[in-house]
Design a protein around this motif. Sequence first.
Motif, short mmCIF file in Angstrom:
data_model
loop_
_atom_site.label_atom_id
_atom_site.label_comp_id
_atom_site.label_asym_id
_atom_site.label_seq_id
_atom_site.Cartn_x
_atom_site.Cartn_y
_atom_site.Cartn_z
N VAL A 65 0.81 -1.21 0.00
CA VAL A 65 0.00 0.00 0.00
C VAL A 65 0.85 1.27 0.00
N GLY A 66 1.81 1.35 0.92
CA GLY A 66 2.60 2.57 1.07
C GLY A 66 3.50 2.84 -0.12
N THR A 67 3.53 4.09 -0.57
CA THR A 67 4.36 4.46 -1.72
C THR A 67 5.51 5.39 -1.32
N ASP A 68 5.89 5.37 -0.03
CA ASP A 68 6.95 6.27 0.41
C ASP A 68 8.32 5.89 -0.15
N ASN A 220 1.98 0.57 16.39
CA ASN A 220 2.20 1.13 15.05
C ASN A 220 2.54 0.02 14.07
N THR A 221 1.58 -0.27 13.18
CA THR A 221 1.82 -1.20 12.08
C THR A 221 1.68 -0.47 10.74
N GLY A 222 1.71 0.87 10.80
CA GLY A 222 1.58 1.67 9.59
C GLY A 222 2.94 1.96 8.97
N ARG A 223 3.49 3.13 9.31
CA ARG A 223 4.83 3.50 8.86
C ARG A 223 5.58 4.13 10.03
N GLY A 224 6.87 3.83 10.12
CA GLY A 224 7.67 4.26 11.25
C GLY A 224 7.74 5.76 11.43
N GLY A 225 7.87 6.49 10.34
CA GLY A 225 8.04 7.93 10.44
C GLY A 225 6.83 8.67 10.94
#
Length: 307
Positions: A65-68, A220-225
Amino acid sequence: MAVVAVLDPIADSAMALLRRHVEVLPPPAASWPERADGIVVRASPVGAAAILTASRLRVIGKHGVGTDNIDLEAVAQRQVVVAKTPAANADAVAELAIGFMLALLRRVAWHDRGIRIQASSAAPPVGRELKGARLGLLGFGAIGQRVARIARMGFEAEVAAYDPFVQPPRDLQVRMLDSASALCAQSDILSVHLPLTSETRGLVGARLLSALPQGAFVVNTGRGGVVEEVALLAALRGGRLAGAGLDVFEQEPPTAELALLEHPNVVTTPHIGASTREAMERMGRSVVEQVLDVLGVEWRREEERHA
């Protein structure tokens, strides 16, 4: 024949589907900018220089999902399609988030260490139940909604959420709050399910952490930042937070010197939220199908003939 570069390992079945219909450059596919019409990527960085020099590139398939890890400004400049798999990993990540909550509430890591070293003479901490706990979901996309269903229906937790971009399904008994600070003020457990963007970077910092009730937990299971690690450690050391469950970090993999890893009330995993056999199959198949579709490859009829 179209050429697709696979920058990171994907499920064997997804790779096989890709090989049946296009020429595949297998991972790590370092030379992809010179040849690829499309790429499939999980965690490898896809920077502006590569995107802008890849004259044939038409689609980037993000396995997840994440595009970082993708330079979206360069993507927009080149008008490259970015295909994602937003629902394919929802079950896996949601289950890990719930697992963190149970581990923190029942002090699993503390008891595990105590049994192994048999060195603590202190009275064991008394755990808490997820049933009846106030769970706050920061971000309410596919993963957040799956967490809500499990927590509500499986554990009878009280669930609230904040996400200005999402309207919750009517069958979910979730209170939608109007700010992240209001959510924190009413959460015994704050579970983070946000992508990393310029707006969310550092969002869960000292201000929001101080809004949580005394003795709350952060998962937090999303993104670390999205979570400021310095502020999180300060809240743990100061006693405001009772514990944290972290699958993601500001730097991955985290360094051995990261102080959070030494805190006794922190439970960690190395960004494995989507790493189940089932989720890997779903994400691999979904991203490959989307890449083939964008490239105009007539694959469905051929697959049906050989089924």
